[in-house]
Design a protein around this motif. Structure first.
Motif, PDB file in Angstrom:
ATOM      1  N   TYR A 172     -41.398 -79.107  36.677  1.00 51.43           N
ATOM      2  CA  TYR A 172     -40.560 -78.282  37.885  1.00 51.43           C
ATOM      3  C   TYR A 172     -39.097 -78.544  37.669  1.00 51.43           C
ATOM      4  CZ  TYR A 172     -38.939 -76.209  42.216  1.00 51.43           C
ATOM      5  OH  TYR A 172     -38.382 -75.450  43.174  1.00 51.43           O
ATOM      6  N   ASN A 173     -38.374 -77.247  37.136  1.00 49.37           N
ATOM      7  CA  ASN A 173     -37.149 -77.422  36.698  1.00 49.37           C
ATOM      8  C   ASN A 173     -36.738 -78.409  35.798  1.00 49.37           C
ATOM      9  OD1 ASN A 173     -36.152 -75.229  38.413  1.00 49.37           O
ATOM     10  ND2 ASN A 173     -35.711 -76.646  39.978  1.00 49.37           N
ATOM     11  N   MET A 174     -37.634 -78.289  34.549  1.00 48.80           N
ATOM     12  CA  MET A 174     -37.409 -79.240  33.348  1.00 48.80           C
ATOM     13  C   MET A 174     -37.777 -80.837  33.750  1.00 48.80           C
ATOM     14  SD  MET A 174     -37.279 -78.067  30.616  1.00 48.80           S
ATOM     15  CE  MET A 174     -37.373 -76.160  29.809  1.00 48.80           C
ATOM     16  N   ASN A 175     -38.687 -81.160  34.942  1.00 46.80           N
ATOM     17  CA  ASN A 175     -38.997 -82.480  34.825  1.00 46.80           C
ATOM     18  C   ASN A 175     -40.212 -82.595  34.178  1.00 46.80           C
ATOM     19  OD1 ASN A 175     -40.824 -81.409  36.691  1.00 46.80           O
ATOM     20  ND2 ASN A 175     -40.213 -82.764  38.134  1.00 46.80           N
ATOM     21  N   LEU A 176     -40.994 -83.613  33.984  1.00 47.06           N
ATOM     22  CA  LEU A 176     -42.260 -83.823  33.350  1.00 47.06           C
ATOM     23  C   LEU A 176     -43.138 -84.918  34.168  1.00 47.06           C
ATOM     24  CD1 LEU A 176     -44.257 -82.972  31.257  1.00 47.06           C
ATOM     25  CD2 LEU A 176     -43.024 -84.762  29.558  1.00 47.06           C
TER      26      LEU A 176
ATOM     27  N   GLU B 214     -37.484 -93.326  26.371  1.00 42.07           N
ATOM     28  CA  GLU B 214     -37.768 -92.422  25.154  1.00 42.07           C
ATOM     29  C   GLU B 214     -37.440 -91.133  25.971  1.00 42.07           C
ATOM     30  OE1 GLU B 214     -41.140 -92.709  22.967  1.00 42.07           O
ATOM     31  OE2 GLU B 214     -41.014 -94.676  22.881  1.00 42.07           O
ATOM     32  N   PRO B 215     -36.385 -90.238  25.362  1.00 42.02           N
ATOM     33  CA  PRO B 215     -36.183 -88.991  26.022  1.00 42.02           C
ATOM     34  C   PRO B 215     -37.128 -87.914  25.910  1.00 42.02           C
ATOM     35  CG  PRO B 215     -34.996 -89.126  23.735  1.00 42.02           C
ATOM     36  CD  PRO B 215     -35.631 -90.684  24.314  1.00 42.02           C
ATOM     37  N   ILE B 216     -37.305 -87.338  26.983  1.00 36.12           N
ATOM     38  CA  ILE B 216     -38.098 -85.996  26.896  1.00 36.12           C
ATOM     39  C   ILE B 216     -37.032 -84.737  26.598  1.00 36.12           C
ATOM     40  CG2 ILE B 216     -39.578 -84.382  28.354  1.00 36.12           C
ATOM     41  CD1 ILE B 216     -40.722 -87.189  27.707  1.00 36.12           C
ATOM     42  N   PHE B 217     -37.590 -83.868  25.504  1.00 38.84           N
ATOM     43  CA  PHE B 217     -36.885 -82.684  25.075  1.00 38.84           C
ATOM     44  C   PHE B 217     -37.186 -81.464  25.589  1.00 38.84           C
ATOM     45  CE2 PHE B 217     -36.705 -86.064  21.737  1.00 38.84           C
ATOM     46  CZ  PHE B 217     -35.396 -86.089  21.337  1.00 38.84           C
ATOM     47  N   GLU B 218     -36.261 -80.624  25.991  1.00 38.72           N
ATOM     48  CA  GLU B 218     -36.628 -79.153  26.641  1.00 38.72           C
ATOM     49  C   GLU B 218     -37.482 -78.251  26.095  1.00 38.72           C
ATOM     50  OE1 GLU B 218     -33.839 -80.694  26.223  1.00 38.72           O
ATOM     51  OE2 GLU B 218     -32.222 -79.476  25.646  1.00 38.72           O
ATOM     52  N   TYR B 219     -37.587 -78.447  24.564  1.00 38.78           N
ATOM     53  CA  TYR B 219     -38.425 -77.680  23.801  1.00 38.78           C
ATOM     54  C   TYR B 219     -39.811 -78.371  23.179  1.00 38.78           C
ATOM     55  CZ  TYR B 219     -34.207 -75.048  23.799  1.00 38.78           C
ATOM     56  OH  TYR B 219     -32.977 -74.226  24.293  1.00 38.78           O
ATOM     57  N   GLY B 220     -39.927 -79.566  23.748  1.00 37.72           N
ATOM     58  CA  GLY B 220     -41.020 -80.368  23.086  1.00 37.72           C
ATOM     59  C   GLY B 220     -42.495 -80.150  23.745  1.00 37.72           C
ATOM     60  N   THR B 221     -43.649 -80.418  23.072  1.00 36.02           N
ATOM     61  CA  THR B 221     -44.976 -80.262  23.493  1.00 36.02           C
ATOM     62  C   THR B 221     -45.474 -81.515  23.514  1.00 36.02           C
ATOM     63  OG1 THR B 221     -45.264 -78.082  22.388  1.00 36.02           O
ATOM     64  CG2 THR B 221     -47.341 -79.370  22.901  1.00 36.02           C
TER      65      THR B 221
ATOM     66  N   THR C  20     -46.104 -77.317  27.252  1.00 36.58           N
ATOM     67  CA  THR C  20     -44.583 -77.081  26.289  1.00 36.58           C
ATOM     68  C   THR C  20     -43.690 -76.687  27.232  1.00 36.58           C
ATOM     69  OG1 THR C  20     -45.987 -76.211  24.444  1.00 36.58           O
ATOM     70  CG2 THR C  20     -43.745 -75.398  24.542  1.00 36.58           C
ATOM     71  N   MET C  21     -42.636 -77.586  27.152  1.00 37.51           N
ATOM     72  CA  MET C  21     -41.600 -77.458  28.378  1.00 37.51           C
ATOM     73  C   MET C  21     -40.965 -76.272  28.473  1.00 37.51           C
ATOM     74  SD  MET C  21     -41.588 -80.909  29.547  1.00 37.51           S
ATOM     75  CE  MET C  21     -40.268 -80.920  30.478  1.00 37.51           C
ATOM     76  N   ASP C  22     -40.360 -75.635  27.555  1.00 35.69           N
ATOM     77  CA  ASP C  22     -39.399 -74.421  28.146  1.00 35.69           C
ATOM     78  C   ASP C  22     -40.301 -73.062  28.235  1.00 35.69           C
ATOM     79  OD1 ASP C  22     -40.590 -74.568  25.132  1.00 35.69           O
ATOM     80  OD2 ASP C  22     -39.146 -72.887  24.648  1.00 35.69           O
TER      81      ASP C  22
ATOM     82  N   GLU D   6     -26.082 -68.990  42.683  1.00 36.75           N
ATOM     83  CA  GLU D   6     -26.146 -70.359  42.069  1.00 36.75           C
ATOM     84  C   GLU D   6     -27.282 -70.811  41.552  1.00 36.75           C
ATOM     85  OE1 GLU D   6     -25.867 -74.206  44.405  1.00 36.75           O
ATOM     86  OE2 GLU D   6     -23.813 -73.774  43.932  1.00 36.75           O
ATOM     87  N   ASP D   7     -27.321 -70.962  40.211  1.00 38.16           N
ATOM     88  CA  ASP D   7     -28.816 -71.353  39.350  1.00 38.16           C
ATOM     89  C   ASP D   7     -29.231 -72.813  39.866  1.00 38.16           C
ATOM     90  OD1 ASP D   7     -28.447 -69.074  37.823  1.00 38.16           O
ATOM     91  OD2 ASP D   7     -27.221 -70.016  36.404  1.00 38.16           O
ATOM     92  N   PRO D   8     -30.485 -72.933  39.661  1.00 35.52           N
ATOM     93  CA  PRO D   8     -31.021 -73.960  40.251  1.00 35.52           C
ATOM     94  C   PRO D   8     -30.698 -75.299  39.164  1.00 35.52           C
ATOM     95  CG  PRO D   8     -32.894 -72.855  39.226  1.00 35.52           C
ATOM     96  CD  PRO D   8     -31.540 -71.816  39.452  1.00 35.52           C
ATOM     97  N   VAL D   9     -30.800 -76.533  39.478  1.00 31.91           N
ATOM     98  CA  VAL D   9     -30.449 -77.555  38.855  1.00 31.91           C
ATOM     99  C   VAL D   9     -31.558 -77.987  37.865  1.00 31.91           C
ATOM    100  CG1 VAL D   9     -29.129 -79.639  38.794  1.00 31.91           C
ATOM    101  CG2 VAL D   9     -28.415 -78.321  40.351  1.00 31.91           C
ATOM    102  N   PHE D  10     -31.447 -78.380  36.727  1.00 29.50           N
ATOM    103  CA  PHE D  10     -32.437 -78.825  35.864  1.00 29.50           C
ATOM    104  C   PHE D  10     -32.509 -80.152  35.583  1.00 29.50           C
ATOM    105  CE2 PHE D  10     -34.160 -75.043  33.309  1.00 29.50           C
ATOM    106  CZ  PHE D  10     -34.609 -74.405  34.219  1.00 29.50           C
ATOM    107  N   ALA D  11     -33.430 -80.906  35.644  1.00 30.60           N
ATOM    108  CA  ALA D  11     -33.592 -82.328  35.322  1.00 30.60           C
ATOM    109  C   ALA D  11     -33.068 -82.619  33.829  1.00 30.60           C
ATOM    110  CB  ALA D  11     -34.952 -82.807  35.518  1.00 30.60           C
ATOM    111  N   LEU D  12     -33.265 -81.776  32.949  1.00 30.28           N
ATOM    112  CA  LEU D  12     -32.994 -81.532  31.484  1.00 30.28           C
ATOM    113  C   LEU D  12     -32.320 -80.602  31.098  1.00 30.28           C
ATOM    114  CD1 LEU D  12     -36.381 -82.695  29.776  1.00 30.28           C
ATOM    115  CD2 LEU D  12     -34.406 -84.386  30.443  1.00 30.28           C
TER     116      LEU D  12
END
Length: 321
Positions: free
Chosen positions: A35-39, A86-93, A116-118, A142-148
C-alpha cells in the motif's frame, strides 16, 4: 477374524494420529500486500494451532540467489519488510516464505506468491482542498505519500478523475477525466449552491482509492471579493488620516524637522572675540620682506651696492679613531 481387523484398524489410526500430531503444520494464506509502496508479508496461523506460536519470515527478490531474514520469532501475523537494512526497490519483484515454531517443534516453510511493486501496489487516496470565488470552485489535489520514492517519480503518466455534484444529487455527478495538473478550476456553477467533489488517481494497472468527498458552497455572481474591499478601505483610511494630520500639525511638524536652536550668549562672545595671537596679527597686517645689502664707500666715487654675501662655514670633520 473381524475382531482382528478391527484391532488392526484401531492401531493404525492411533499411530497415524501420533505421527501427525508430532509435526507442526505450516502457516496458511501466506501472501504479500503493498500500500503506497510499502511491502508487508502476511499469513494466517496453522489450522488448529494452539496459541503462543512464533513465526520467522524471509524474503528474496527475483534476482537474489537466496532468501534474506526478515522477521525472527515474532508473534504477530505480518512482517513489514519496507524498513529493513536491505533496501526494497519500487520496480522489484519479491518472494516470501514463513514457518511457525512451538517450543522445539518447527513447521516447514510455506512460500508466498510473488509481487511486483510498481504494478501491484495499491495507490491510496489523494487529499483535496476547495476554495470558491463567485460561481467557480478551485480544486487543489495533494498526492498520497509513498513509503518508497514518490507518486510522480514512480508513475510519470498518472492523471486524475475529478467528479463533482450538487449536494444531495450524487446520481447526477459529472466527471472530468484525464487531468494532468494538480489544480483545476470548475466554473459555470450555480451561484449560492453547495457542491461536493471527489478525486481518484487514474492508473490502469494498479488499484486506486478515491478521496473522501469534500463540499464547498459557491457565492453570488455579483459578489466582490471581501478581502480586496477590506484592504482598499484600510489603505484609503490610512492615507486620509495622514493627510489630515499633516495639514493640522504642519507648523509643529516643520519646527520638529527644522529646529531653530540659538547658541548661548557666552558661546557667541567667545566665537566673535578676536584672538591675541601674534601669528594671527601678522597674518592680518602682512609686511614685505627687508633686504639688507652691503654698502661700500669708495673715495671719490659713487656708492656701490653689492649683493648680499654669505659666510661659508668651515667644513667640520669628525675624527674617527
Amino acid at each position: 477374524m473381524s475382531a482382528i481387523c478391527a484391532f488392526i484398524l484401531t492401531f493404525s489410526t492411533l499411530c497415524a494420529s501420533r505421527v501427525v500430531s508430532g509435526v507442526l503444520s505450516g502457516p496458511t494464506k501466506v501472501h504479500f500486500t503493498s500500500y503506497n509502496m510499502n511491502l508487508v508479508l502476511r499469513w494466517d496461523p496453522p489450522h488448529g494451532a494452539a496459541s503462543g506460536l512464533l513465526y520467522t519470515a524471509e524474503y528474496k527478490s527475483k534476482v537474489s540467489a537466496g532468501y534474506s531474514i526478515g522477521c525472527v520469532n515474532i508473534s504477530t501475523l505480518e512482517c513489514d519488510l519496507t524498513s529493513l537494512n536491505e533496501p526494497i526497490f519500487e520496480y522489484g519483484t519479491y518472494f516470501g516464505r514463513v514457518r511457525a515454531q512451538s517450543g522445539s517443534e518447527t513447521s516447514p516453510w510455506v512460500e508466498s506468491t510473488s509481487i511486483t511493486m510498481d504494478k501491484e501496489t495499491v495507490i491510496g487516496s489523494p487529499n483535496i482542498y476547495l476554495s470558491s470565488n463567485r460561481a467557480t470552485i478551485e480544486v487543489s489535489i495533494e498526492d498520497p505519500v509513498f513509503a518508497l520514492s514518490s507518486l510522480r517519480r514512480v508513475y510519470s503518466d498518472i492523471t486524475y478523475n475529478v467528479t463533482y455534484w450538487k449536494d444531495g444529487q450524487d446520481e447526477k455527478a459529472i466527471t472530468i477525466s484525464s487531468i494532468q495538473q494538480n489544480r483545476i478550476v470548475v466554473d459555470k456553477l450555480d451561484p449560492l449552491t453547495k457542491y461536493c467533489f471527489q478525486v481518484r488517481i487514474n492508473k490502469q494497472l494498479n488499484p486506486t482509492e478515491p478521496s473522501t468527498s469534500v463540499c464547498e458552497s459557491t457565492g453570488s455572481e455579483e459578489d466582490i471579493p471581501w478581502v480586496g474591499v477590506v484592504v482598499t478601505f484600510v489603505v484609503l483610511g490610512i492615507a486620509a488620516a495622514l493627510v489630515a494630520v499633516s495639514v493640522v500639525y504642519r507648523r509643529s511638524i516643520y519646527h520638529f524637522l527644522c529646529p531653530k536652536d540659538s547658541l548661548p550668549e557666552h558661546f557667541k562672545e567667545y566665537l566673535l572675540e578676536q584672538p591675541n595671537s601674534t601669528i594671527y596679527k601678522a597674518m592680518q597686517n602682512p609686511q614685505p620682506p627687508e633686504i639688507i645689502a652691503d654698502v661700500i664707500v669708495v673715495e671719490g666715487g659713487p656708492l656701490e651696492v653689492t649683493a648680499p654675501t654669505c659666510i661659508k662655514q668651515p667644513d667640520i670633520t669628525v675624527d674617527q679613531r
